[in-house]
Design a protein around this motif. Structure first.
Motif, PDB file in Angstrom:
ATOM      1  N   ASP A 109       8.655   4.640   6.807  1.00 50.14           N
ATOM      2  CA  ASP A 109      10.114   4.731   6.704  1.00 50.14           C
ATOM      3  C   ASP A 109      10.481   5.714   5.583  1.00 50.14           C
ATOM      4  O   ASP A 109      10.207   5.461   4.408  1.00 50.14           O
ATOM      5  N   GLN A 110      11.120   6.825   5.981  1.00 51.02           N
ATOM      6  CA  GLN A 110      11.362   7.861   4.961  1.00 51.02           C
ATOM      7  C   GLN A 110      12.462   7.498   3.970  1.00 51.02           C
ATOM      8  O   GLN A 110      12.563   8.096   2.907  1.00 51.02           O
ATOM      9  N   LYS A 111      13.275   6.480   4.309  1.00 49.88           N
ATOM     10  CA  LYS A 111      14.292   6.046   3.333  1.00 49.88           C
ATOM     11  C   LYS A 111      13.632   5.238   2.220  1.00 49.88           C
ATOM     12  O   LYS A 111      13.971   5.367   1.057  1.00 49.88           O
ATOM     13  N   ARG A 112      12.664   4.412   2.601  1.00 45.32           N
ATOM     14  CA  ARG A 112      12.039   3.522   1.609  1.00 45.32           C
ATOM     15  C   ARG A 112      10.907   4.221   0.845  1.00 45.32           C
ATOM     16  O   ARG A 112      10.682   3.945  -0.321  1.00 45.32           O
ATOM     17  N   LEU A 129       6.178   9.793   0.204  1.00 40.58           N
ATOM     18  CA  LEU A 129       4.997   9.574   1.052  1.00 40.58           C
ATOM     19  C   LEU A 129       5.248  10.096   2.464  1.00 40.58           C
ATOM     20  O   LEU A 129       4.388  10.761   3.051  1.00 40.58           O
ATOM     21  N   ALA A 130       6.436   9.815   2.993  1.00 41.91           N
ATOM     22  CA  ALA A 130       6.748  10.283   4.361  1.00 41.91           C
ATOM     23  C   ALA A 130       6.684  11.808   4.427  1.00 41.91           C
ATOM     24  O   ALA A 130       6.092  12.378   5.356  1.00 41.91           O
ATOM     25  N   ALA A 131       7.254  12.487   3.419  1.00 40.34           N
ATOM     26  CA  ALA A 131       7.244  13.959   3.413  1.00 40.34           C
ATOM     27  C   ALA A 131       5.819  14.484   3.240  1.00 40.34           C
ATOM     28  O   ALA A 131       5.419  15.469   3.879  1.00 40.34           O
ATOM     29  N   TYR A 132       5.072  13.829   2.370  1.00 33.73           N
ATOM     30  CA  TYR A 132       3.673  14.228   2.132  1.00 33.73           C
ATOM     31  C   TYR A 132       2.857  14.131   3.428  1.00 33.73           C
ATOM     32  O   TYR A 132       2.121  15.062   3.787  1.00 33.73           O
ATOM     33  N   LEU A 133       3.012  13.020   4.149  1.00 33.13           N
ATOM     34  CA  LEU A 133       2.227  12.838   5.377  1.00 33.13           C
ATOM     35  C   LEU A 133       2.621  13.869   6.430  1.00 33.13           C
ATOM     36  O   LEU A 133       1.772  14.384   7.158  1.00 33.13           O
ATOM     37  N   GLU A 134       3.909  14.190   6.478  1.00 31.33           N
ATOM     38  CA  GLU A 134       4.357  15.208   7.440  1.00 31.33           C
ATOM     39  C   GLU A 134       3.703  16.556   7.113  1.00 31.33           C
ATOM     40  O   GLU A 134       3.205  17.256   7.992  1.00 31.33           O
ATOM     41  N   MET A 145       0.836  -1.206   0.000  1.00 37.94           N
ATOM     42  CA  MET A 145       0.000   0.000   0.000  1.00 37.94           C
ATOM     43  C   MET A 145       0.868   1.251   0.000  1.00 37.94           C
ATOM     44  O   MET A 145       0.557   2.238  -0.667  1.00 37.94           O
ATOM     45  N   LEU A 146       1.964   1.192   0.743  1.00 44.25           N
ATOM     46  CA  LEU A 146       2.869   2.347   0.773  1.00 44.25           C
ATOM     47  C   LEU A 146       3.560   2.513  -0.585  1.00 44.25           C
ATOM     48  O   LEU A 146       3.757   3.645  -1.054  1.00 44.25           O
ATOM     49  N   ASP A 147       3.897   1.401  -1.232  1.00 36.66           N
ATOM     50  CA  ASP A 147       4.482   1.473  -2.587  1.00 36.66           C
ATOM     51  C   ASP A 147       3.508   2.173  -3.528  1.00 36.66           C
ATOM     52  O   ASP A 147       3.896   3.018  -4.340  1.00 36.66           O
ATOM     53  N   TYR A 148       2.243   1.799  -3.427  1.00 34.03           N
ATOM     54  CA  TYR A 148       1.221   2.391  -4.309  1.00 34.03           C
ATOM     55  C   TYR A 148       1.096   3.892  -4.064  1.00 34.03           C
ATOM     56  O   TYR A 148       1.132   4.690  -5.012  1.00 34.03           O
ATOM     57  N   LEU A 149       0.985   4.285  -2.796  1.00 32.42           N
ATOM     58  CA  LEU A 149       0.839   5.717  -2.488  1.00 32.42           C
ATOM     59  C   LEU A 149       2.093   6.485  -2.905  1.00 32.42           C
ATOM     60  O   LEU A 149       2.020   7.587  -3.451  1.00 32.42           O
ATOM     61  N   GLU A 150       3.262   5.864  -2.679  1.00 36.79           N
ATOM     62  CA  GLU A 150       4.522   6.518  -3.085  1.00 36.79           C
ATOM     63  C   GLU A 150       4.512   6.760  -4.600  1.00 36.79           C
ATOM     64  O   GLU A 150       4.935   7.809  -5.070  1.00 36.79           O
ATOM     65  N   SER A 151       3.980   5.793  -5.351  1.00 38.86           N
ATOM     66  CA  SER A 151       3.965   5.920  -6.818  1.00 38.86           C
ATOM     67  C   SER A 151       3.090   7.088  -7.274  1.00 38.86           C
ATOM     68  O   SER A 151       3.270   7.613  -8.364  1.00 38.86           O
ATOM     69  N   LEU A 152       2.149   7.507  -6.443  1.00 41.17           N
ATOM     70  CA  LEU A 152       1.283   8.636  -6.806  1.00 41.17           C
ATOM     71  C   LEU A 152       1.932   9.976  -6.499  1.00 41.17           C
ATOM     72  O   LEU A 152       1.407  11.022  -6.860  1.00 41.17           O
ATOM     73  N   LEU A 153       3.062   9.929  -5.784  1.00 42.03           N
ATOM     74  CA  LEU A 153       3.663  11.175  -5.302  1.00 42.03           C
ATOM     75  C   LEU A 153       5.084  11.394  -5.813  1.00 42.03           C
ATOM     76  O   LEU A 153       5.784  12.281  -5.339  1.00 42.03           O
ATOM     77  N   THR A 154       5.509  10.577  -6.784  1.00 41.38           N
ATOM     78  CA  THR A 154       6.919  10.633  -7.178  1.00 41.38           C
ATOM     79  C   THR A 154       7.290  11.844  -8.023  1.00 41.38           C
ATOM     80  O   THR A 154       8.462  12.156  -8.165  1.00 41.38           O
TER      81      THR A 154
END
Ligand code: GSH
Length: 216
Positions: free
Chosen positions: A183-186, A190-195, A141-150
């Motif tokens: 995990d902001q490295k992986r 997404l980590a920056a977006y959530l922050e 799920m995190l991979d998917y959300l990350e793919s929307l924010l790249t």
């Protein structure tokens, strides 16, 4: 007008409604209703016995998605739904992805096990359930959300805050309460977006209120 949100602040769905109300600049009172084992009286306004319920005078509406749709039509500005039909479709899908997907696979498994069970229902944490979620169910799920924010997007859909952002972020607030952070490295975007999302006043004030409650 008397406007109330029935529910407890720690519910991701109650928070979703409270954030939408704050983003639209609408005042309300929180009427505490603890889910599970609700009264017959409450079931008259929420036939599935779930929180949240929005009340405006003698009008009662359950379900966070129904409520956000109602608020949008009643108080269109600022809009929380993209204008473009395709973006709007995607935003509503992401709302369901969060409410029906992230909630079930992540929030229930991690937040319920670590916080609700032990603190409110006298059930010990089953760490096997938590670890399975963290190791197997959550990463895709995190991979998917990350793919929307790249591409450096600030929001999930259409370049502006929408129901998608509110619905997704509210689930991650519960995960953070349960000591699970992305995990902001992986998953750096997404980590920056959530922050960023959790720093918005609409989220930040509620998160601070809830942290005080959990002592986190
Ligand atoms: N689809 C509903 C889900 C609401 C929901 O599941 N609320 C939980 C609390 S977080 C609840 O009231 N659970 C009690 C139950 O299922 O009996 C919404 O979006 O409002």
């Amino acid at each position: 007008m008397l406007r109330k949100v029935h529910g407890v602040g720690v519910s991701p769905f109650v928070r979703k409604v409270r954030v939408a109300l704050a983003e639209k600049g609408l005042d309300y009172e929180l009427e505490p209703v603890f889910p599970f084992g609700v009264s017959a009286e409450f079931k008259k306004i929420s036939p599935l016995g779930k929180i949240p319920v929005l009340q405006e005078d003698d009008y009662y509406l359950p379900d966070s998605s129904a409520i956000l749709d109602y608020l949008e039509v009643s108080y269109p500005s600022p809009s929380l739904y993209p204008k473009d039909p395709r973006d709007r479709g995607r935003a509503v899908f992401l709302e369901e992805y969060a409410d029906g997907g992230i909630s079930t696979k992540a929030t229930v498994a991690i937040f319920f096990q670590r916080i609700v069970g032990p603190r409110f229902m006298g059930q010990p944490t089953d760490e096997t359930v938590v670890q399975k979620a963290i190791d197997e169910d959550v990463p895709p799920m995190l991979d998917y959300l990350e793919s929307l924010l790249t591409g450096g997007q600030q929001f999930l859909v259409g370049g502006a805050l929408s129901v998608a952002d509110i619905a997704v972020t509210t689930q991650f607030v519960n995960l953070a309460h349960a000591q699970y952070t992305v995990d902001q490295k992986r998953w750096p975007n997404l980590a920056a977006y959530l922050e960023r999302m959790m720093a918005r006043p609409s989220f930040a004030s509620l998160v601070a209120e809830e942290r005080a409650m959990f002592g986190a």
